[in-house]
Design a protein around this motif. Structure first.
Motif, PDB file in Angstrom:
ATOM      1  N   PHE A  94      32.760  41.054 -60.911  1.00  0.00           N
ATOM      2  CA  PHE A  94      31.667  40.587 -61.829  1.00  0.00           C
ATOM      3  C   PHE A  94      30.386  41.557 -61.852  1.00  0.00           C
ATOM      4  CE2 PHE A  94      33.306  36.147 -62.425  1.00  0.00           C
ATOM      5  CZ  PHE A  94      34.274  36.686 -63.525  1.00  0.00           C
ATOM      6  N   ILE A  95      29.961  41.723 -60.399  1.00  0.00           N
ATOM      7  CA  ILE A  95      28.987  42.454 -60.018  1.00  0.00           C
ATOM      8  C   ILE A  95      29.223  43.912 -60.282  1.00  0.00           C
ATOM      9  CG2 ILE A  95      27.677  43.224 -57.981  1.00  0.00           C
ATOM     10  CD1 ILE A  95      28.070  40.292 -56.823  1.00  0.00           C
ATOM     11  N   ALA A  96      30.214  44.375 -59.929  1.00  0.00           N
ATOM     12  CA  ALA A  96      30.756  45.723 -60.167  1.00  0.00           C
ATOM     13  C   ALA A  96      30.558  46.076 -61.809  1.00  0.00           C
ATOM     14  CB  ALA A  96      32.069  46.452 -59.676  1.00  0.00           C
ATOM     15  N   GLU A  97      31.175  45.279 -62.644  1.00  0.00           N
ATOM     16  CA  GLU A  97      31.134  45.413 -64.153  1.00  0.00           C
ATOM     17  C   GLU A  97      29.632  45.700 -64.430  1.00  0.00           C
ATOM     18  OE1 GLU A  97      33.374  42.258 -65.512  1.00  0.00           O
ATOM     19  OE2 GLU A  97      35.354  43.084 -64.616  1.00  0.00           O
ATOM     20  N   ALA A  98      28.884  44.588 -63.923  1.00  0.00           N
ATOM     21  CA  ALA A  98      27.704  44.479 -64.515  1.00  0.00           C
ATOM     22  C   ALA A  98      26.832  46.052 -64.145  1.00  0.00           C
ATOM     23  CB  ALA A  98      26.966  43.408 -63.959  1.00  0.00           C
ATOM     24  N   ASP A  99      27.061  46.407 -62.842  1.00  0.00           N
ATOM     25  CA  ASP A  99      26.368  47.513 -62.489  1.00  0.00           C
ATOM     26  C   ASP A  99      26.931  48.862 -63.313  1.00  0.00           C
ATOM     27  OD1 ASP A  99      24.708  48.991 -60.409  1.00  0.00           O
ATOM     28  OD2 ASP A  99      26.463  49.704 -59.668  1.00  0.00           O
ATOM     29  N   ALA A 100      28.109  48.831 -63.858  1.00  0.00           N
ATOM     30  CA  ALA A 100      28.410  49.950 -64.467  1.00  0.00           C
ATOM     31  C   ALA A 100      28.184  49.745 -66.107  1.00  0.00           C
ATOM     32  CB  ALA A 100      29.786  49.748 -64.616  1.00  0.00           C
ATOM     33  N   ARG A 118      20.501  44.898 -66.642  1.00  0.00           N
ATOM     34  CA  ARG A 118      19.506  45.464 -65.896  1.00  0.00           C
ATOM     35  C   ARG A 118      19.321  44.849 -64.482  1.00  0.00           C
ATOM     36  NH1 ARG A 118      16.314  49.313 -68.937  1.00  0.00           N
ATOM     37  NH2 ARG A 118      15.446  49.753 -66.663  1.00  0.00           N
ATOM     38  N   VAL A 119      19.565  43.464 -64.434  1.00  0.00           N
ATOM     39  CA  VAL A 119      19.479  42.368 -63.350  1.00  0.00           C
ATOM     40  C   VAL A 119      20.604  41.653 -63.426  1.00  0.00           C
ATOM     41  CG1 VAL A 119      17.851  40.987 -62.313  1.00  0.00           C
ATOM     42  CG2 VAL A 119      16.933  42.812 -63.880  1.00  0.00           C
ATOM     43  N   VAL A 120      21.140  41.130 -62.314  1.00  0.00           N
ATOM     44  CA  VAL A 120      21.893  39.969 -61.812  1.00  0.00           C
ATOM     45  C   VAL A 120      21.223  38.885 -61.215  1.00  0.00           C
ATOM     46  CG1 VAL A 120      24.020  39.332 -60.855  1.00  0.00           C
ATOM     47  CG2 VAL A 120      24.120  41.697 -61.965  1.00  0.00           C
ATOM     48  N   ILE A 121      21.591  37.679 -61.833  1.00  0.00           N
ATOM     49  CA  ILE A 121      20.995  36.401 -61.136  1.00  0.00           C
ATOM     50  C   ILE A 121      22.429  35.766 -60.780  1.00  0.00           C
ATOM     51  CG2 ILE A 121      19.947  34.369 -61.222  1.00  0.00           C
ATOM     52  CD1 ILE A 121      17.947  35.536 -63.429  1.00  0.00           C
ATOM     53  N   ILE A 122      22.324  35.366 -59.514  1.00  0.00           N
ATOM     54  CA  ILE A 122      23.502  34.359 -58.906  1.00  0.00           C
ATOM     55  C   ILE A 122      22.867  33.067 -58.555  1.00  0.00           C
ATOM     56  CG2 ILE A 122      25.374  34.035 -57.256  1.00  0.00           C
ATOM     57  CD1 ILE A 122      25.558  37.417 -57.118  1.00  0.00           C
ATOM     58  N   THR A 123      23.675  32.177 -59.076  1.00  0.00           N
ATOM     59  CA  THR A 123      22.943  30.658 -58.624  1.00  0.00           C
ATOM     60  C   THR A 123      24.366  29.736 -58.751  1.00  0.00           C
ATOM     61  OG1 THR A 123      21.421  29.099 -59.273  1.00  0.00           O
ATOM     62  CG2 THR A 123      22.581  30.088 -61.047  1.00  0.00           C
ATOM     63  N   GLY A 124      24.043  28.390 -58.507  1.00  0.00           N
ATOM     64  CA  GLY A 124      24.985  27.521 -58.498  1.00  0.00           C
ATOM     65  C   GLY A 124      24.950  26.205 -59.524  1.00  0.00           C
ATOM     66  N   ALA A 169      29.771  44.818 -53.049  1.00  0.00           N
ATOM     67  CA  ALA A 169      29.250  44.975 -54.414  1.00  0.00           C
ATOM     68  C   ALA A 169      27.831  44.664 -54.557  1.00  0.00           C
ATOM     69  CB  ALA A 169      30.154  44.167 -55.332  1.00  0.00           C
ATOM     70  N   ILE A 170      27.228  43.671 -53.935  1.00  0.00           N
ATOM     71  CA  ILE A 170      26.099  43.459 -54.013  1.00  0.00           C
ATOM     72  C   ILE A 170      25.146  44.372 -53.401  1.00  0.00           C
ATOM     73  CG2 ILE A 170      23.883  41.672 -53.588  1.00  0.00           C
ATOM     74  CD1 ILE A 170      25.990  39.714 -53.575  1.00  0.00           C
ATOM     75  N   VAL A 171      25.282  45.037 -52.277  1.00  0.00           N
ATOM     76  CA  VAL A 171      24.466  46.205 -51.630  1.00  0.00           C
ATOM     77  C   VAL A 171      24.465  47.450 -52.432  1.00  0.00           C
ATOM     78  CG1 VAL A 171      24.108  47.112 -49.398  1.00  0.00           C
ATOM     79  CG2 VAL A 171      24.678  44.786 -49.422  1.00  0.00           C
ATOM     80  N   ALA A 172      25.899  47.590 -52.731  1.00  0.00           N
ATOM     81  CA  ALA A 172      26.250  48.830 -53.472  1.00  0.00           C
ATOM     82  C   ALA A 172      25.639  48.844 -54.883  1.00  0.00           C
ATOM     83  CB  ALA A 172      27.684  49.040 -53.462  1.00  0.00           C
ATOM     84  N   ALA A 173      25.344  47.955 -55.728  1.00  0.00           N
ATOM     85  CA  ALA A 173      25.108  47.872 -56.929  1.00  0.00           C
ATOM     86  C   ALA A 173      23.616  48.612 -57.000  1.00  0.00           C
ATOM     87  CB  ALA A 173      24.890  46.247 -57.476  1.00  0.00           C
TER      88      ALA A 173
END
Length: 253
Positions: free
Chosen positions: A38-44, A49-55, A86-90
């Motif tokens: 999901f993170i890689a897809e969002a980055d592409a 422009r931004v990803v938020i991860i929560t629970g 993926a988070i660090v590379a985005a």
């Protein structure tokens, strides 16, 4: 869509919600691979422009679902490492909205993020030694990078909970807010980033990570090598049995 996550996009901001409240948002190997994807897809996606991860619910994430799916140790660690990488590379910023308990591999998830906003009632916990393991998900690099070796060693060896205000004082997180104000604070930060200069933000992220996380890749490999061995020990089996049985562990002499 993976049943373990909810995804929603609004004004260039993708919110990924870990949706396993019945397990305090602990998740398994398949979900870890999904999250990395999901993170890689969002980055592409130029529209994100931004990803938020929560629970969902009361917890951010309490780590690996030890009572869930079985997987070979190497596969499990590769999956966890994948979302950290993926988070660090985005190139786009990732915000962790820590709304409740954050334990085990989820600490790596939260601290790999570029900004970490935390509810004042939430806490961080590295319980690995208590189940015969060493910290993973990059936490042997991410935690010391945030708070220094001495405090990080205390978290790792003693397994003590670090609540939001203490985490802020130690330099572990970006901001702490009362639980009822957390959504608003994260939304404001995400909106500011989403309207900001994309290339400058990406360059800033690359430069900051290069300066502070140069040892992350080595830490991921080292954690994996050590953990594959520890996951097969009697001490680990006893630690898990004790935790699931809610009793003190009786490790070998």
């Amino acid at each position: 869509m993976s049943e373990d996550f909810l995804r929603a996009v609004d004004a260039g901001v993708l919110t990924i919600t870990i949706a396993r409240p019945q397990r305090m948002n602990a998740f398994g190997v398949r979900a870890a691979w999904d999250l990395a994807g999901f993170i890689a897809e969002a980055d592409a996606d130029p529209g994100i422009r931004v990803v938020i991860i929560t629970g969902e619910g009361k917890a951010f994430c309490t780590g690996a679902d030890l009572a869930g799916e079985a997987a070979a140790p190497q596969e499990a660690l590769d999956a966890v490492n994948a979302y950290v990488r993926a988070i660090v590379a985005a190139s786009i910023p990732v915000i962790a909205k820590v709304n409740g308990p954050c334990a085990g591999m989820a600490v790596g998830l939260a601290l790999a993020a570029d900004l970490t906003f935390v509810a004042d009632t939430a806490y961080f916990l590295l319980p690995f030694v208590g189940i015969g393991l060493l910290p993973d998900a990059g936490t042997t690099a991410l935690v010391p990078a945030a708070i220094g070796r001495t405090r990080a060693m205390g978290m790792a060896l003693l397994g003590e909970r670090v609540y939001g205000p203490e985490a802020l004082a130690a330099g572990m997180v970006t901001a702490v807010r009362p639980a009822e104000e957390l959504d608003g604070a994260v939304a404001a930060a995400a909106a500011k980033l989403a309207s900001g200069p994309r290339e400058a933000i990406a360059a800033t992220k690359r430069a900051m990570n290069a300066s502070t996380l140069a040892g992350l890749e080595g830490a991921l490999r080292r954690e994996t090598d050590e953990q594959v061995v520890l996951l097969q020990t009697d001490d680990h089996q006893e630690g898990v049995a004790a935790m699931l049985g809610k009793r003190p562990a009786r490790f070998a002499d």
